[in-house]
Design an enzyme around this catalytic site. Structure first.
Site, PDB file in Angstrom:
ATOM      1  N   SER A 237       0.853  -1.194   0.000  1.00 35.48           N
ATOM      2  CA  SER A 237       0.000   0.000   0.000  1.00 35.48           C
ATOM      3  C   SER A 237       0.880   1.232   0.000  1.00 35.48           C
ATOM      4  O   SER A 237       2.053   1.192   0.417  1.00 35.48           O
ATOM      5  CB  SER A 237      -0.883   0.005   1.253  1.00 35.48           C
ATOM      6  OG  SER A 237      -1.565   1.231   1.409  1.00 35.48           O
TER       7      SER A 237
ATOM      8  N   TYR B 225      -2.242  -0.868  10.284  1.00 30.09           N
ATOM      9  CA  TYR B 225      -2.273  -1.046   8.833  1.00 30.09           C
ATOM     10  C   TYR B 225      -0.959  -0.573   8.217  1.00 30.09           C
ATOM     11  O   TYR B 225      -0.344  -1.279   7.401  1.00 30.09           O
ATOM     12  CB  TYR B 225      -3.444  -0.261   8.236  1.00 30.09           C
ATOM     13  CG  TYR B 225      -3.645  -0.505   6.768  1.00 30.09           C
ATOM     14  CD1 TYR B 225      -4.277  -1.660   6.313  1.00 30.09           C
ATOM     15  CD2 TYR B 225      -3.192   0.413   5.824  1.00 30.09           C
ATOM     16  CE1 TYR B 225      -4.457  -1.896   4.962  1.00 30.09           C
ATOM     17  CE2 TYR B 225      -3.378   0.189   4.470  1.00 30.09           C
ATOM     18  CZ  TYR B 225      -4.009  -0.965   4.041  1.00 30.09           C
ATOM     19  OH  TYR B 225      -4.184  -1.193   2.695  1.00 30.09           O
TER      20      TYR B 225
END
Length: 251
Positions: free
Chosen positions: A143, A156
């Site tokens: 990501s 995350y």
């Protein structure tokens, strides 16, 4: 892209980027194992692939359970004789967007288990098989949050930075064994995770788009294109790299 008859596993492919990736592999005549913790979703993806003339099977797997990952890869090899491509896409976000001091233990453990440990389990087991057969390609879905700071998103971000690091470390280890390992780093892309973020505050859609020079969110199909290219022979001199698909956000 030359992917004909490649044996491919895509985790988390019951929806979103994973589903788009599985469909694109199949469109390029790969044989795709659609793996997801939600078997109904996996079967739905397979049904759509078969309707388009592709070849795919559904498999239920919880990537946080090593024995299930081993079973997935073992059954794939027993059926098809090899594993050419492993796409580690399964991932989740935290339930709450909180600063580090307020970050919940539940979010930390759950997100790390899926996004980091799950990728490790899949890489470990896939690499054992790929080392035996003398070739393979792994693509990890990281990501933009694994490349730059992401506030109120500690678990995350930590997990995706870890995926980038694992990608580079393993790529260094296995380059001489004809195994390539790369990662894609999507920015804000239409998916269940983005929908969760958009629902977290009023006008979040507009707020996020202000940070994207292209002025829009990414599409799952656009990420799938990069994944399939990295997995194919078209990128055979590329390993240990991250491709950022973010509409210019990182700029």
């Amino acid at each position: 892209m030359n992917l004909e008859n490649k044996i491919v596993i895509v985790t988390g492919s019951g929806s979103g980027i994973g589903a788009a990736t599985a469909k694109l592999f199949s469109a390029h005549e790969a044989i795709t194992i659609v793996a997801d913790i939600n078997l109904d979703n996996a079967k739905k993806t397979v049904s759509e692939i078969v309707k388009q003339g592709g070849t795919a099977t559904a498999s239920k797997v919880d990537v946080t359970q090593y024995d299930e990952v081993e079973k997935l890869i073992r059954s794939t090899v027993q059926t098809h004789g090899k594993l050419d491509v492993m796409v580690n896409n399964a991932g989740i976000g935290g339930k709450q967007q909180l600063k580090t001091a307020d970050h919940t233990h539940e979010d930390w453990h759950n997100v790390i288990a899926v996004n980091q440990t799950g990728v490790f389990y899949c890489m470990k087991t896939a690499l054992q098989q790929m080392s035996k057969q003398g070739h393979g390609s792994i693509v990890n879905v990281a990501s933009l949050a694994g490349l730059k700071a992401s506030g109120n998103n500690l678990s995350y971000s930590a997990s995706k930075f870890a995926v980038v690091g694992m990608t580079k470390s393993a790529a260094l280890e296995y380059a001489r064994k004809n195994i390539r390992i790369n990662a894609v780093c999507p920015g804000f892309t239409h998916s269940a995770l983005l929908n969760q973020l958009l629902a977290s505050a009023p006008n979040m859609d507009e707020k996020l788009k202000r940070f994207i020079p292209m002025g829009r969110f990414g599409e799952a199909d656009e990420i799938a294109e990069a994944i399939c290219w990295l997995a194919s022979e078209n990128s055979k001199f590329i390993t240990g790299q991250t491709i950022t698909l973010d509409g210019g956000t990182s700029l």
